[in-house]
Design a protein around this motif. Structure first.
Motif, PDB file in Angstrom:
ATOM      1  N   ARG A   1       0.838  -1.206   0.000  1.00 21.49           N
ATOM      2  CA  ARG A   1       0.000   0.000   0.000  1.00 21.49           C
ATOM      3  C   ARG A   1       0.865   1.244   0.000  1.00 21.49           C
ATOM      4  O   ARG A   1       1.412   1.627   1.015  1.00 21.49           O
ATOM      5  CB  ARG A   1      -0.939  -0.015   1.207  1.00 21.49           C
ATOM      6  N   PRO A   2       0.993   1.865  -1.177  1.00 19.01           N
ATOM      7  CA  PRO A   2       1.748   3.117  -1.215  1.00 19.01           C
ATOM      8  C   PRO A   2       0.930   4.249  -0.599  1.00 19.01           C
ATOM      9  O   PRO A   2      -0.275   4.305  -0.792  1.00 19.01           O
ATOM     10  CB  PRO A   2       1.953   3.376  -2.719  1.00 19.01           C
ATOM     11  N   ALA A   3       1.580   5.114   0.149  1.00 16.92           N
ATOM     12  CA  ALA A   3       0.928   6.352   0.595  1.00 16.92           C
ATOM     13  C   ALA A   3       1.724   7.481  -0.035  1.00 16.92           C
ATOM     14  O   ALA A   3       2.854   7.773   0.361  1.00 16.92           O
ATOM     15  CB  ALA A   3       0.940   6.463   2.107  1.00 16.92           C
ATOM     16  N   LEU A   4       1.138   8.058  -1.050  1.00 15.84           N
ATOM     17  CA  LEU A   4       1.839   9.028  -1.894  1.00 15.84           C
ATOM     18  C   LEU A   4       1.020  10.307  -1.879  1.00 15.84           C
ATOM     19  O   LEU A   4      -0.192  10.253  -2.075  1.00 15.84           O
ATOM     20  CB  LEU A   4       1.859   8.440  -3.309  1.00 15.84           C
ATOM     21  N   VAL A   5       1.682  11.416  -1.612  1.00 16.10           N
ATOM     22  CA  VAL A   5       0.923  12.670  -1.608  1.00 16.10           C
ATOM     23  C   VAL A   5       1.254  13.450  -2.876  1.00 16.10           C
ATOM     24  O   VAL A   5       2.377  13.934  -3.048  1.00 16.10           O
ATOM     25  CB  VAL A   5       1.234  13.509  -0.351  1.00 16.10           C
ATOM     26  N   PHE A   6       0.280  13.535  -3.770  1.00 19.02           N
ATOM     27  CA  PHE A   6       0.460  14.350  -4.970  1.00 19.02           C
ATOM     28  C   PHE A   6       0.570  15.817  -4.535  1.00 19.02           C
ATOM     29  O   PHE A   6      -0.207  16.277  -3.695  1.00 19.02           O
ATOM     30  CB  PHE A   6      -0.740  14.177  -5.918  1.00 19.02           C
ATOM     31  N   GLU A   7       1.526  16.502  -5.117  1.00 15.42           N
ATOM     32  CA  GLU A   7       1.764  17.910  -4.784  1.00 15.42           C
ATOM     33  C   GLU A   7       0.457  18.715  -4.796  1.00 15.42           C
ATOM     34  O   GLU A   7       0.181  19.506  -3.889  1.00 15.42           O
ATOM     35  CB  GLU A   7       2.766  18.475  -5.819  1.00 15.42           C
ATOM     36  N   GLU A   8      -0.360  18.449  -5.810  1.00 16.90           N
ATOM     37  CA  GLU A   8      -1.607  19.226  -5.993  1.00 16.90           C
ATOM     38  C   GLU A   8      -2.608  18.986  -4.866  1.00 16.90           C
ATOM     39  O   GLU A   8      -3.537  19.765  -4.689  1.00 16.90           O
ATOM     40  CB  GLU A   8      -2.292  18.844  -7.317  1.00 16.90           C
TER      41      GLU A   8
ATOM     42  N   GLU B   1     -11.177  24.825  -3.766  1.00 19.06           N
ATOM     43  CA  GLU B   1     -11.676  26.091  -4.311  1.00 19.06           C
ATOM     44  C   GLU B   1     -11.037  26.390  -5.662  1.00 19.06           C
ATOM     45  O   GLU B   1      -9.825  26.215  -5.833  1.00 19.06           O
ATOM     46  CB  GLU B   1     -11.311  27.210  -3.328  1.00 19.06           C
ATOM     47  N   GLY B   2     -11.834  26.787  -6.623  1.00 19.05           N
ATOM     48  CA  GLY B   2     -11.311  27.174  -7.935  1.00 19.05           C
ATOM     49  C   GLY B   2     -11.118  26.005  -8.887  1.00 19.05           C
ATOM     50  O   GLY B   2     -10.767  26.190 -10.050  1.00 19.05           O
ATOM     51  N   ALA B   3     -11.316  24.775  -8.402  1.00 18.36           N
ATOM     52  CA  ALA B   3     -11.119  23.591  -9.256  1.00 18.36           C
ATOM     53  C   ALA B   3     -12.384  23.302 -10.069  1.00 18.36           C
ATOM     54  O   ALA B   3     -13.441  23.870  -9.805  1.00 18.36           O
ATOM     55  CB  ALA B   3     -10.768  22.397  -8.388  1.00 18.36           C
ATOM     56  N   THR B   4     -12.251  22.425 -11.056  1.00 22.46           N
ATOM     57  CA  THR B   4     -13.396  22.047 -11.884  1.00 22.46           C
ATOM     58  C   THR B   4     -13.937  20.722 -11.366  1.00 22.46           C
ATOM     59  O   THR B   4     -13.217  19.715 -11.370  1.00 22.46           O
ATOM     60  CB  THR B   4     -12.943  21.829 -13.354  1.00 22.46           C
ATOM     61  N   LYS B   5     -15.192  20.723 -10.940  1.00 24.35           N
ATOM     62  CA  LYS B   5     -15.761  19.504 -10.366  1.00 24.35           C
ATOM     63  C   LYS B   5     -16.302  18.600 -11.478  1.00 24.35           C
ATOM     64  O   LYS B   5     -17.042  19.069 -12.355  1.00 24.35           O
ATOM     65  CB  LYS B   5     -16.877  19.865  -9.391  1.00 24.35           C
TER      66      LYS B   5
ATOM     67  N   LEU C   1      -4.755  16.234 -12.366  1.00 21.15           N
ATOM     68  CA  LEU C   1      -4.855  16.979 -11.096  1.00 21.15           C
ATOM     69  C   LEU C   1      -4.295  18.397 -11.274  1.00 21.15           C
ATOM     70  O   LEU C   1      -4.850  19.367 -10.755  1.00 21.15           O
ATOM     71  CB  LEU C   1      -4.093  16.246  -9.989  1.00 21.15           C
ATOM     72  N   SER C   2      -3.205  18.520 -12.056  1.00 15.31           N
ATOM     73  CA  SER C   2      -2.618  19.847 -12.307  1.00 15.31           C
ATOM     74  C   SER C   2      -3.590  20.755 -13.035  1.00 15.31           C
ATOM     75  O   SER C   2      -3.578  21.971 -12.849  1.00 15.31           O
ATOM     76  CB  SER C   2      -1.347  19.741 -13.161  1.00 15.31           C
ATOM     77  N   ASP C   3      -4.426  20.161 -13.886  1.00 14.93           N
ATOM     78  CA  ASP C   3      -5.453  20.936 -14.610  1.00 14.93           C
ATOM     79  C   ASP C   3      -6.560  21.434 -13.681  1.00 14.93           C
ATOM     80  O   ASP C   3      -7.454  22.143 -14.114  1.00 14.93           O
ATOM     81  CB  ASP C   3      -6.158  20.032 -15.639  1.00 14.93           C
ATOM     82  N   GLY C   4      -6.546  20.959 -12.440  1.00 10.35           N
ATOM     83  CA  GLY C   4      -7.595  21.376 -11.499  1.00 10.35           C
ATOM     84  C   GLY C   4      -8.868  20.570 -11.640  1.00 10.35           C
ATOM     85  O   GLY C   4      -9.926  21.004 -11.186  1.00 10.35           O
ATOM     86  N   VAL C   5      -8.790  19.396 -12.247  1.00  5.22           N
ATOM     87  CA  VAL C   5      -9.980  18.538 -12.367  1.00  5.22           C
ATOM     88  C   VAL C   5     -10.115  17.719 -11.077  1.00  5.22           C
ATOM     89  O   VAL C   5      -9.162  17.084 -10.641  1.00  5.22           O
ATOM     90  CB  VAL C   5      -9.838  17.606 -13.598  1.00  5.22           C
TER      91      VAL C   5
ATOM     92  N   ASN D   1       1.467   9.697 -14.902  1.00  5.36           N
ATOM     93  CA  ASN D   1       1.650  11.089 -15.327  1.00  5.36           C
ATOM     94  C   ASN D   1       0.349  11.692 -15.835  1.00  5.36           C
ATOM     95  O   ASN D   1       0.101  12.887 -15.659  1.00  5.36           O
ATOM     96  CB  ASN D   1       2.739  11.179 -16.407  1.00  5.36           C
ATOM     97  N   ALA D   2      -0.485  10.856 -16.481  1.00 10.92           N
ATOM     98  CA  ALA D   2      -1.794  11.349 -16.945  1.00 10.92           C
ATOM     99  C   ALA D   2      -2.657  11.735 -15.740  1.00 10.92           C
ATOM    100  O   ALA D   2      -3.385  12.732 -15.775  1.00 10.92           O
ATOM    101  CB  ALA D   2      -2.487  10.287 -17.795  1.00 10.92           C
ATOM    102  N   VAL D   3      -2.541  10.957 -14.649  1.00 13.88           N
ATOM    103  CA  VAL D   3      -3.288  11.296 -13.420  1.00 13.88           C
ATOM    104  C   VAL D   3      -2.765  12.614 -12.844  1.00 13.88           C
ATOM    105  O   VAL D   3      -3.538  13.516 -12.498  1.00 13.88           O
ATOM    106  CB  VAL D   3      -3.170  10.150 -12.383  1.00 13.88           C
ATOM    107  N   LYS D   4      -1.428  12.746 -12.793  1.00 12.56           N
ATOM    108  CA  LYS D   4      -0.840  13.993 -12.262  1.00 12.56           C
ATOM    109  C   LYS D   4      -1.268  15.190 -13.099  1.00 12.56           C
ATOM    110  O   LYS D   4      -1.639  16.239 -12.559  1.00 12.56           O
ATOM    111  CB  LYS D   4       0.702  13.908 -12.285  1.00 12.56           C
ATOM    112  N   ALA D   5      -1.232  15.030 -14.429  1.00  8.27           N
ATOM    113  CA  ALA D   5      -1.598  16.146 -15.320  1.00  8.27           C
ATOM    114  C   ALA D   5      -3.064  16.523 -15.132  1.00  8.27           C
ATOM    115  O   ALA D   5      -3.430  17.706 -15.156  1.00  8.27           O
ATOM    116  CB  ALA D   5      -1.315  15.753 -16.774  1.00  8.27           C
TER     117      ALA D   5
END
Ligand code: NAD
Length: 368
Positions: A109-116, A347-351, A335-339, A329-333
């Motif tokens: 079980r990885p516990a990884l915190v995406f920067e976003e 706040e400010g993200a696209t739901k 999240l970076s897009d704010g999806v 990387n597609a998952v990271k991108a």
């Protein structure tokens, strides 16, 4: 690329398991069409959906199908509909049986915190940003399976409940090797967690870990008692690289580590068996979360834990590191897009909903 077809068994299970699995199937079909991989997909039932169809949470036939595949992808099991079925027929029994009968002794079980998503944790950003720990839990032994077990009525009418915590040296050594092998590919540190000040079975655990460590001179081994480990996990989680521990301690510590990351909807897992002489290893990949009955059927579930479980499958069952990197990387991108789905909304993200998140990942996968 025209490699041999990779036979994958899909067990969506119950509740949101069905919805998140649908997104993974879209990605696998895309990978097939793009020539990144060639999958042969089979599907079966587990948990409540199997109880409804066959009267038991996992049939022998489904288990045989799983054993005939290169890897199994599972969604989640359970829900209030099956709360009243007898204990030995509960949806979760299907899960315990598949782990046991496929010999899946190592749970990663990885516990990884995406920067976003560092803000999503209840801990301060500086404590969790950049966190990357791998918890390795022994999955088929220990107190969850040890005999004798039961509830008895004593001659004086009192009742007694009892379980047995038992580990043998081969069981400890094989889980130790999984942890050390992973550490070799990471930051070369293993922390073994036990309760050797109280429990004889974990005195043996500690001694055997020391023996395994001799075969990995490049890896640093340390030991922690489980009470201290749980405290350190919250105080300063970034001190850890790979943690290895028993079934019950791992159950608890890995849930604690999941929460450092802020959302259950982001966490994948892998359960691995031993590698046989032909190089085959039984493996099951599943998100950490359950069937989330509160949001099931509403297109609200976050499919990223399931999608990241697919990435783990590509990496650990098929040695497809490049494809796994591309998917992550597609998952990271995305999240970076704010999806964001509701569980990780900021706040400010696209739901978006479950399928909208799948669309976004597919778009980045195609662009990547
Ligand atoms: P759960 O993980 O299903 O849900 C806990 C909370 O997290 C809920 O509020 C849910 O809406 C939310 N959540 C979980 N996954 C999410 C996702 N992908 N996206 C957005 N939100 C998400 O845990 P629970 O409520 O304790 O259990 C529900 C059922 O699932 C029970 O029957 C339980 O036994 C079962 N369960 C199964 C597994 C498994 O299949 N491995 C694991 C845990 C629980």
């Amino acid at each position: 690329m025209t490699a041999k077809k990779k036979k994958v068994m899909l067990l969506p299970g119950d509740g949101i398991g069905q919805e998140v699995m649908a997104q993974v199937v879209r990605i696998m079909e895309w990978m097939d069409q793009a020539g990144m991989a060639s999958f042969e997909l089979m599907a079966g039932k587990i948990g409540g959906s199997s109880i409804d169809a066959f009267g038991e949470p996992l049939t022998d036939e489904t288990l045989a199908d799983c054993l005939s595949c290169d890897a199994v992808l599972m969604g989640a099991v359970g829900g209030p509909k099956w709360d009243d079925v007898p204990f030995d027929k509960k949806p979760e029994r299907g899960l315990l049986r598949i782990r046991k009968d496929m010999g899946l002794f190592a749970n990663l079980r990885p516990a990884l915190v995406f920067e976003e998503l560092a803000e999503a944790s209840t801990l301060k950003r500086e404590v969790v940003a950049g966190l990357d720990i791998m918890i390795v839990r022994e999955l088929t032994g220990g107190i969850y399976f040890g005999q004798p077990r039961g509830i008895e009525t004593l001659p004086n009418g009192d009742r007694k409940g009892f379980n047995t915590l038992v580990y043998t040296t081969p069981e400890i050594q094989r889980i130790g090797r999984v942890a050390f092998d992973l550490a070799m590919k990471r930051n070369k540190r293993v922390t073994s967690v036990d309760k050797a000040n109280v429990l004889e079975s974990t005195i043996l655990w500690r001694e055997e870990m020391e023996k395994v460590a001799k075969d990995y001179p490049g890896v640093e081994l340390s030991h922690l008692y489980v009470d201290n480990a749980s405290m350190q996990l919250v105080r300063n989680p970034k001190q850890f690289d790979v943690m290895v521990t028993t079934n019950m301690f791992g159950d608890i510590l890995s849930d604690c580590a999941s929460m450092l990351t802020g959302s259950l909807g982001m966490l994948p897992s892998a359960s691995l068996g031993a590698t046989d002489a032909a190089g085959h290893r039984n493996a099951l990949y599943e998100p950490v979360h359950g069937s989330a009955p509160d949001i099931a059927g509403k297109n609200l579930a976050n499919p990223l834990a399931m999608i990241l479980s697919l990435a783990m499958m590509l990496r650990y069952s098929f040695d497809m590191d490049a494809a796994a990197d591309r998917l992550e990387n597609a998952v990271k991108a995305t999240l970076s897009d704010g999806v964001r789905t509701g569980d990780i909304m900021q706040e400010g993200a696209t739901k978006v909903g479950t399928s909208g998140m799948g669309d976004a990942v597919l778009r980045h996968l195609a662009a990547g």
